[in-house]
Scaffold this motif. Structure first.
Motif, PDB file in Angstrom:
ATOM      1  N   CYS A 171       0.832  -1.216   0.000  1.00  0.00           N
ATOM      2  CA  CYS A 171       0.000   0.000   0.000  1.00  0.00           C
ATOM      3  C   CYS A 171       0.862   1.260   0.000  1.00  0.00           C
ATOM      4  CB  CYS A 171      -0.924   0.014   1.212  1.00  0.00           C
ATOM      5  SG  CYS A 171      -1.982  -1.437   1.319  1.00  0.00           S
ATOM      6  N   PHE A 172       2.155   1.109   0.146  1.00  0.00           N
ATOM      7  CA  PHE A 172       3.091   2.225   0.188  1.00  0.00           C
ATOM      8  C   PHE A 172       3.908   2.217  -1.097  1.00  0.00           C
ATOM      9  CE2 PHE A 172       1.906   1.305   4.454  1.00  0.00           C
ATOM     10  CZ  PHE A 172       1.882   2.516   5.104  1.00  0.00           C
ATOM     11  N   PRO A 173       3.692   3.195  -1.986  1.00  0.00           N
ATOM     12  CA  PRO A 173       4.450   3.199  -3.248  1.00  0.00           C
ATOM     13  C   PRO A 173       5.952   3.146  -3.048  1.00  0.00           C
ATOM     14  CG  PRO A 173       2.666   4.798  -3.352  1.00  0.00           C
ATOM     15  CD  PRO A 173       2.711   4.291  -1.934  1.00  0.00           C
ATOM     16  N   GLU A 174       6.429   3.719  -1.942  1.00  0.00           N
ATOM     17  CA  GLU A 174       7.874   3.765  -1.708  1.00  0.00           C
ATOM     18  C   GLU A 174       8.472   2.373  -1.526  1.00  0.00           C
ATOM     19  OE1 GLU A 174       5.820   7.387   0.012  1.00  0.00           O
ATOM     20  OE2 GLU A 174       5.555   5.213   0.134  1.00  0.00           O
ATOM     21  N   HIS A 175       7.677   1.437  -1.017  1.00  0.00           N
ATOM     22  CA  HIS A 175       8.209   0.116  -0.736  1.00  0.00           C
ATOM     23  C   HIS A 175       8.546  -0.619  -2.030  1.00  0.00           C
ATOM     24  CE1 HIS A 175       8.460  -4.034   0.781  1.00  0.00           C
ATOM     25  NE2 HIS A 175       8.823  -3.466   1.916  1.00  0.00           N
ATOM     26  N   ALA A 176       7.591  -0.656  -2.953  1.00  0.00           N
ATOM     27  CA  ALA A 176       7.865  -1.294  -4.237  1.00  0.00           C
ATOM     28  C   ALA A 176       8.911  -0.513  -5.024  1.00  0.00           C
ATOM     29  CB  ALA A 176       6.573  -1.419  -5.038  1.00  0.00           C
ATOM     30  N   ARG A 177       8.913   0.823  -4.892  1.00  0.00           N
ATOM     31  CA  ARG A 177       9.915   1.628  -5.595  1.00  0.00           C
ATOM     32  C   ARG A 177      11.313   1.305  -5.084  1.00  0.00           C
ATOM     33  NH1 ARG A 177       9.561   6.046  -8.678  1.00  0.00           N
ATOM     34  NH2 ARG A 177       8.057   4.670  -9.693  1.00  0.00           N
ATOM     35  N   TYR A 205      -1.945  -3.357  -6.133  1.00  0.00           N
ATOM     36  CA  TYR A 205      -0.862  -4.160  -6.696  1.00  0.00           C
ATOM     37  C   TYR A 205      -0.739  -3.955  -8.203  1.00  0.00           C
ATOM     38  CZ  TYR A 205      -1.073  -5.525  -1.984  1.00  0.00           C
ATOM     39  OH  TYR A 205      -1.069  -5.448  -0.628  1.00  0.00           O
ATOM     40  N   ALA A 206      -1.866  -3.658  -8.847  1.00  0.00           N
ATOM     41  CA  ALA A 206      -1.781  -3.236 -10.241  1.00  0.00           C
ATOM     42  C   ALA A 206      -1.023  -1.918 -10.341  1.00  0.00           C
ATOM     43  CB  ALA A 206      -3.191  -3.088 -10.824  1.00  0.00           C
ATOM     44  N   ALA A 207      -1.287  -0.999  -9.401  1.00  0.00           N
ATOM     45  CA  ALA A 207      -0.579   0.281  -9.407  1.00  0.00           C
ATOM     46  C   ALA A 207       0.907   0.100  -9.157  1.00  0.00           C
ATOM     47  CB  ALA A 207      -1.182   1.219  -8.368  1.00  0.00           C
ATOM     48  N   ARG A 208       1.274  -0.784  -8.231  1.00  0.00           N
ATOM     49  CA  ARG A 208       2.699  -1.003  -7.965  1.00  0.00           C
ATOM     50  C   ARG A 208       3.399  -1.564  -9.205  1.00  0.00           C
ATOM     51  NH1 ARG A 208       0.582   1.080  -4.128  1.00  0.00           N
ATOM     52  NH2 ARG A 208       0.938   2.705  -5.685  1.00  0.00           N
ATOM     53  N   ALA A 209       2.683  -2.407  -9.961  1.00  0.00           N
ATOM     54  CA  ALA A 209       3.265  -2.937 -11.194  1.00  0.00           C
ATOM     55  C   ALA A 209       3.521  -1.811 -12.186  1.00  0.00           C
ATOM     56  CB  ALA A 209       2.337  -3.989 -11.794  1.00  0.00           C
ATOM     57  N   LEU A 210       2.524  -0.975 -12.441  1.00  0.00           N
ATOM     58  CA  LEU A 210       2.682   0.099 -13.419  1.00  0.00           C
ATOM     59  C   LEU A 210       3.628   1.179 -12.926  1.00  0.00           C
ATOM     60  CD1 LEU A 210       1.964   1.441 -16.062  1.00  0.00           C
ATOM     61  CD2 LEU A 210      -0.103   2.357 -14.990  1.00  0.00           C
ATOM     62  N   ASP A 211       3.549   1.528 -11.629  1.00  0.00           N
ATOM     63  CA  ASP A 211       4.468   2.529 -11.070  1.00  0.00           C
ATOM     64  C   ASP A 211       5.912   2.218 -11.411  1.00  0.00           C
ATOM     65  OD1 ASP A 211       2.432   3.846  -9.694  1.00  0.00           O
ATOM     66  OD2 ASP A 211       2.878   2.910  -7.758  1.00  0.00           O
ATOM     67  N   ASN A 212       6.229   0.925 -11.372  1.00  0.00           N
ATOM     68  CA  ASN A 212       7.629   0.501 -11.435  1.00  0.00           C
ATOM     69  C   ASN A 212       7.937  -0.358 -12.650  1.00  0.00           C
ATOM     70  OD1 ASN A 212       8.542   1.540  -8.710  1.00  0.00           O
ATOM     71  ND2 ASN A 212       6.771   0.300  -8.129  1.00  0.00           N
ATOM     72  N   THR A 213       6.976  -0.463 -13.561  1.00  0.00           N
ATOM     73  CA  THR A 213       7.113  -1.301 -14.758  1.00  0.00           C
ATOM     74  C   THR A 213       7.784  -2.632 -14.424  1.00  0.00           C
ATOM     75  OG1 THR A 213       9.133  -0.081 -15.405  1.00  0.00           O
ATOM     76  CG2 THR A 213       7.046   0.620 -16.386  1.00  0.00           C
ATOM     77  N   MET A 214       7.151  -3.348 -13.473  1.00  0.00           N
ATOM     78  CA  MET A 214       7.644  -4.666 -13.105  1.00  0.00           C
ATOM     79  C   MET A 214       6.457  -5.584 -12.849  1.00  0.00           C
ATOM     80  SD  MET A 214       9.145  -3.978  -9.279  1.00  0.00           S
ATOM     81  CE  MET A 214       8.128  -3.415  -7.916  1.00  0.00           C
ATOM     82  N   TYR A 215       6.695  -6.879 -12.901  1.00  0.00           N
ATOM     83  CA  TYR A 215       5.650  -7.845 -12.587  1.00  0.00           C
ATOM     84  C   TYR A 215       5.353  -7.825 -11.091  1.00  0.00           C
ATOM     85  CZ  TYR A 215       6.097  -9.904 -17.252  1.00  0.00           C
ATOM     86  OH  TYR A 215       6.097 -10.111 -18.611  1.00  0.00           O
ATOM     87  N   VAL A 216       4.104  -8.126 -10.744  1.00  0.00           N
ATOM     88  CA  VAL A 216       3.710  -8.267  -9.344  1.00  0.00           C
ATOM     89  C   VAL A 216       2.956  -9.583  -9.187  1.00  0.00           C
ATOM     90  CG1 VAL A 216       2.255  -7.377  -7.479  1.00  0.00           C
ATOM     91  CG2 VAL A 216       3.632  -5.796  -8.850  1.00  0.00           C
ATOM     92  N   VAL A 217       3.379 -10.366  -8.191  1.00  0.00           N
ATOM     93  CA  VAL A 217       2.714 -11.629  -7.865  1.00  0.00           C
ATOM     94  C   VAL A 217       2.062 -11.452  -6.497  1.00  0.00           C
ATOM     95  CG1 VAL A 217       2.980 -14.117  -7.568  1.00  0.00           C
ATOM     96  CG2 VAL A 217       4.473 -12.881  -9.169  1.00  0.00           C
ATOM     97  N   PHE A 218       0.724 -11.478  -6.489  1.00  0.00           N
ATOM     98  CA  PHE A 218      -0.075 -11.197  -5.295  1.00  0.00           C
ATOM     99  C   PHE A 218      -0.812 -12.467  -4.883  1.00  0.00           C
ATOM    100  CE2 PHE A 218      -4.454 -10.146  -3.906  1.00  0.00           C
ATOM    101  CZ  PHE A 218      -4.180  -9.536  -2.696  1.00  0.00           C
ATOM    102  N   ALA A 219      -0.458 -13.005  -3.695  1.00  0.00           N
ATOM    103  CA  ALA A 219      -1.159 -14.158  -3.129  1.00  0.00           C
ATOM    104  C   ALA A 219      -2.076 -13.666  -2.018  1.00  0.00           C
ATOM    105  CB  ALA A 219      -0.156 -15.169  -2.588  1.00  0.00           C
ATOM    106  N   ASN A 220      -3.170 -14.370  -1.772  1.00  0.00           N
ATOM    107  CA  ASN A 220      -4.101 -13.928  -0.734  1.00  0.00           C
ATOM    108  C   ASN A 220      -4.784 -15.126  -0.095  1.00  0.00           C
ATOM    109  OD1 ASN A 220      -5.437 -12.018   0.841  1.00  0.00           O
ATOM    110  ND2 ASN A 220      -7.144 -11.813  -0.585  1.00  0.00           N
ATOM    111  N   ALA A 221      -5.123 -14.963   1.180  1.00  0.00           N
ATOM    112  CA  ALA A 221      -5.943 -15.957   1.859  1.00  0.00           C
ATOM    113  C   ALA A 221      -7.375 -15.883   1.335  1.00  0.00           C
ATOM    114  CB  ALA A 221      -5.903 -15.731   3.361  1.00  0.00           C
ATOM    115  N   VAL A 222      -8.134 -16.938   1.598  1.00  0.00           N
ATOM    116  CA  VAL A 222      -9.528 -16.986   1.171  1.00  0.00           C
ATOM    117  C   VAL A 222     -10.302 -17.772   2.228  1.00  0.00           C
ATOM    118  CG1 VAL A 222      -9.319 -19.109  -0.198  1.00  0.00           C
ATOM    119  CG2 VAL A 222     -11.004 -17.375  -0.849  1.00  0.00           C
ATOM    120  N   GLY A 223     -11.575 -17.428   2.399  1.00  0.00           N
ATOM    121  CA  GLY A 223     -12.387 -18.159   3.354  1.00  0.00           C
ATOM    122  C   GLY A 223     -12.171 -17.673   4.782  1.00  0.00           C
ATOM    123  N   GLY A 224     -12.551 -18.518   5.751  1.00  0.00           N
ATOM    124  CA  GLY A 224     -12.508 -18.140   7.148  1.00  0.00           C
ATOM    125  C   GLY A 224     -13.855 -17.610   7.606  1.00  0.00           C
TER     126      GLY A 224
END
Length: 290
Positions: A171-177, A205-224
């Motif tokens: 959520c912090f652009p600086e981290h991916a940058r 995560y789409a924004a982090r990809a475009l911000d930095n012109t790099m691939y992003v792999v986003f995993a997430n929990a489901v259910g619960g």
């Protein structure tokens, strides 16, 4: 304050197939969740993946009441150099070794100095497991249970440089940058997004990809169960922020996509933000009267 220049890293020489996983771990069941993770890793490898990313805190499950009540049972211990030798994780070692795959999986880690961190463990094809990265940006009540990580990290797979983040970090652009400034070609984010957060989940995560012109792999929990019910949507984004694959909001899934160095080069040629970014980026600033 100035931002560091972008490192000059050669483009990878060959494509890399990766998997973003969404799954529903059982709170507190580290050995059972490790077995599930091993099975998901085997599925990913069977689909051609060399790297698989599983959700944040997958091994103990992202369930704060359980994490607070049973730290001894939910944590894994790390040595001073980050090695993890916990027999409950033997299925992960075997899955990585037998399938020739690198696994990135979320865990609660206890360090020798007493710190407790939300971490991304890396199981490599030799069967070794180590702490790859400790989450730097803690969200909400996480601060009551965990300590913030102290530094970023980049995972090297073949000649791909893959920055590591965990959930709120993204959520912090600086981290991916910072990962991009270190020459990253991709950004791996084990995460735990709750039901009701789909707009932000799909935007950050789409924004982090475009911000930095790099691939992003986003995993997430489901259910619960509410209030700790998670909403899937695991995805792999291309360097323009377009989803190559994306999971549904419910149900287990192993989502496989191939990272292509030619597409990375073409995007960075057409959208040269990294190369054009001035080191002082808007500093100093002038206050203008209204």
């Amino acid at each position: 304050m100035t931002t560091p220049p972008v490192a000059s890293a050669p483009l990878p020489s060959a494509p890399l197939t990766v998997a973003a996983v969404q799954a529903d771990p059982v709170p507190g069941d580290v050995p059972g969740n490790a077995r599930v993770a091993a099975g998901l890793a085997a599925r990913a490898a069977g689909a051609g993946a060399r790297v698989a990313v599983l959700p944040e805190l997958f091994l103990p499950a992202y369930h704060p009441p359980t994490l607070a009540a049973d730290p001894a049972g939910t944590d894994v211990a790390a040595t001073g150099d980050g090695a993890v030798d916990d027999p409950r994780l033997d299925p992960l070692r075997a899955a990585a070794r037998d399938n020739g795959i690198t696994l990135v999986v979320g865990a609660a880690v206890r360090h020798p100095d007493g710190r407790r961190t939300i971490s991304a463990l890396v199981a490599d094809p030799t069967g070794a497991i180590r702490v790859g990265y400790d989450k730097q940006q803690l969200w909400g009540g996480e601060r009551e249970l965990f300590d913030a990580g102290r530094r970023g990290a980049t995972l090297l797979v073949d000649d791909w440089r893959l920055g590591l983040g965990i959930c709120y970090d993204g959520c912090f652009p600086e981290h991916a940058r910072a990962a991009a400034a270190d020459g990253a070609h991709g950004y791996l984010c084990p995460s735990g997004y709750l039901a009701g957060s789909a707009h932000r989940r799909d935007l950050y995560y789409a924004a982090r990809a475009l911000d930095n012109t790099m691939y992003v792999v986003f995993a997430n929990a489901v259910g619960g169960a509410d209030p700790w019910r998670f909403n899937g949507g695991a995805a792999v984004y291309d360097p323009e922020g377009r989803p190559l694959v994306r999971g549904a909001d419910d149900g287990e899934a192993v989502l496989v996509a191939t990272l292509d160095p030619a597409a990375l080069a073409a995007t960075r040629s057409a959208h040269s933000m990294l190369a054009d970014r001035p080191a002082d980026q808007g500093l100093p600033r002038t206050a203008l009267p209204a």
